[in-house]
Write a protein that holds these residues in place. Sequence first.
Motif, PDB file in Angstrom:
ATOM      1  N   PHE A 192       0.854  -1.287  -0.164  1.00 54.10           N
ATOM      2  CA  PHE A 192      -0.062  -0.021   0.135  1.00 54.10           C
ATOM      3  C   PHE A 192       0.852   1.399   0.030  1.00 54.10           C
ATOM      4  O   PHE A 192       2.087   1.102   0.596  1.00 54.10           O
ATOM      5  N   SER A 193       0.506   2.350  -0.563  1.00 55.55           N
ATOM      6  CA  SER A 193       1.004   3.544  -0.561  1.00 55.55           C
ATOM      7  C   SER A 193       0.353   4.400   0.542  1.00 55.55           C
ATOM      8  O   SER A 193      -0.859   4.156   0.906  1.00 55.55           O
ATOM      9  N   PHE A 194       0.786   5.651   1.010  1.00 51.46           N
ATOM     10  CA  PHE A 194       0.060   6.460   1.788  1.00 51.46           C
ATOM     11  C   PHE A 194       0.138   7.899   1.361  1.00 51.46           C
ATOM     12  O   PHE A 194       1.190   8.458   0.860  1.00 51.46           O
ATOM     13  N   GLU A 195      -0.687   8.682   1.745  1.00 49.81           N
ATOM     14  CA  GLU A 195      -0.685  10.315   1.313  1.00 49.81           C
ATOM     15  C   GLU A 195      -0.938  10.876   2.833  1.00 49.81           C
ATOM     16  O   GLU A 195      -1.714  10.733   3.637  1.00 49.81           O
ATOM     17  N   ASN A 196      -0.118  11.994   3.141  1.00 52.42           N
ATOM     18  CA  ASN A 196       0.010  12.813   4.217  1.00 52.42           C
ATOM     19  C   ASN A 196       0.123  11.800   5.560  1.00 52.42           C
ATOM     20  O   ASN A 196      -1.006  11.838   6.540  1.00 52.42           O
ATOM     21  N   MET A 197       1.157  11.056   5.491  1.00 56.23           N
ATOM     22  CA  MET A 197       1.200   9.907   6.602  1.00 56.23           C
ATOM     23  C   MET A 197       1.148  10.719   7.901  1.00 56.23           C
ATOM     24  O   MET A 197       1.898  11.852   8.285  1.00 56.23           O
ATOM     25  N   ARG A 198       0.393  10.175   8.805  1.00 56.44           N
ATOM     26  CA  ARG A 198       0.404  10.755  10.354  1.00 56.44           C
ATOM     27  C   ARG A 198       0.715   9.506  11.118  1.00 56.44           C
ATOM     28  O   ARG A 198      -0.145   8.568  11.379  1.00 56.44           O
ATOM     29  N   ASN A 199       1.842   9.621  11.834  1.00 53.41           N
ATOM     30  CA  ASN A 199       2.153   8.642  12.636  1.00 53.41           C
ATOM     31  C   ASN A 199       1.223   7.961  13.820  1.00 53.41           C
ATOM     32  O   ASN A 199       0.936   6.618  13.809  1.00 53.41           O
ATOM     33  N   LEU A 200       0.590   8.848  14.503  1.00 51.79           N
ATOM     34  CA  LEU A 200      -0.220   8.563  15.521  1.00 51.79           C
ATOM     35  C   LEU A 200      -1.544   7.845  14.700  1.00 51.79           C
ATOM     36  O   LEU A 200      -1.921   7.027  15.412  1.00 51.79           O
ATOM     37  N   LYS A 201      -1.892   8.600  13.968  1.00 49.31           N
ATOM     38  CA  LYS A 201      -3.235   7.891  13.301  1.00 49.31           C
ATOM     39  C   LYS A 201      -2.815   6.589  12.717  1.00 49.31           C
ATOM     40  O   LYS A 201      -3.829   5.708  12.696  1.00 49.31           O
ATOM     41  N   PHE A 202      -1.675   6.414  12.109  1.00 51.34           N
ATOM     42  CA  PHE A 202      -1.390   5.024  11.380  1.00 51.34           C
ATOM     43  C   PHE A 202      -1.497   4.022  12.441  1.00 51.34           C
ATOM     44  O   PHE A 202      -1.671   2.924  12.246  1.00 51.34           O
ATOM     45  N   LYS A 203      -0.704   4.429  13.757  1.00 48.96           N
ATOM     46  CA  LYS A 203      -0.527   3.671  14.927  1.00 48.96           C
ATOM     47  C   LYS A 203      -2.029   3.186  15.224  1.00 48.96           C
ATOM     48  O   LYS A 203      -2.084   1.907  15.736  1.00 48.96           O
ATOM     49  N   GLU A 204      -2.831   3.882  15.402  1.00 46.44           N
ATOM     50  CA  GLU A 204      -4.297   3.599  15.962  1.00 46.44           C
ATOM     51  C   GLU A 204      -4.709   2.845  14.894  1.00 46.44           C
ATOM     52  O   GLU A 204      -5.589   1.902  15.312  1.00 46.44           O
ATOM     53  N   PHE A 205      -4.791   2.843  13.549  1.00 47.25           N
ATOM     54  CA  PHE A 205      -5.387   1.968  12.374  1.00 47.25           C
ATOM     55  C   PHE A 205      -4.497   0.578  12.600  1.00 47.25           C
ATOM     56  O   PHE A 205      -5.406  -0.441  12.740  1.00 47.25           O
ATOM     57  N   ARG A 206      -3.352   0.613  12.772  1.00 48.62           N
ATOM     58  CA  ARG A 206      -2.562  -0.601  12.925  1.00 48.62           C
ATOM     59  C   ARG A 206      -3.167  -1.215  14.305  1.00 48.62           C
ATOM     60  O   ARG A 206      -3.314  -2.720  14.216  1.00 48.62           O
ATOM     61  N   GLU A 207      -3.305  -0.833  15.283  1.00 47.17           N
ATOM     62  CA  GLU A 207      -3.802  -1.406  16.396  1.00 47.17           C
ATOM     63  C   GLU A 207      -5.097  -1.993  16.275  1.00 47.17           C
ATOM     64  O   GLU A 207      -5.609  -3.025  17.017  1.00 47.17           O
TER      65      GLU A 207
END
Length: 229
Positions: free
Chosen positions: A43-58
């Motif tokens: 997958f690719s990502f736009e406007n990465m936000r580390n905290l938001k990505f961590k929440e989605f990963r969880e």
Amino acid sequence: MPKSKRNRAVTLSKTKRKGREHKESIVNTIRQAAENYNSAYVFSFENMRNLKFKEFREQLKSSSRFFLGSNKVMQVALGRSVSDEVRPGIRKVSKLLQGDAGLLFTDLSKEEVERLFNAYEEYDFARTGSTVTEQVELKEGPLEQFTHEMEPFLRKQGMPVRLNKGVVELVSDFIVCEEGKPLSPEASRILRLLGIKMATFRLLFICRWSPEDFELYIDRPDESDVESA
């Protein structure tokens, strides 16, 4: 009198070199994930936000495993040819790990993964240097959302303001940012004060692999090369 530690000699040959060991650990972890999970996605990502990505990963932690980092390390882990790929056909995934890309291993069905990714969007304030998606213009007149203490700060951001009976007033129309242009540091600060969120963090599929098939989600110049690899 105790000896000073300040001038103690350090033998460089005894310092630990963790770089190679760390990469080998990641390679082994990815290879184990390739064996343990039913499918893999790039997958690719736009406007990465580390905290938001961590929440989605969880949210997907119980059924999936994400990897972000060096594309080269991930490619080595999966294998880049028929002779070194860790699962049949997974070399095609390796070829598409380019640019801002990540790797997902999961036991979820294709339909469930697509539903979760397509539904996931997070809006946030745009960062300096990002491309402006819409023009923002303020009209001449009072800016009652700002307190009088903020007038000097707004002036430093380039806004033509003054105090009029304790109210911050814009003395002329002012364009905060223009569509298609890079966002300046001053414009970024103003947009935050105005509460305007112009960045959307989203994840986009590039390809999917399973032992049964391989699927491209986007058109790429080297698509035929990937399919025939």
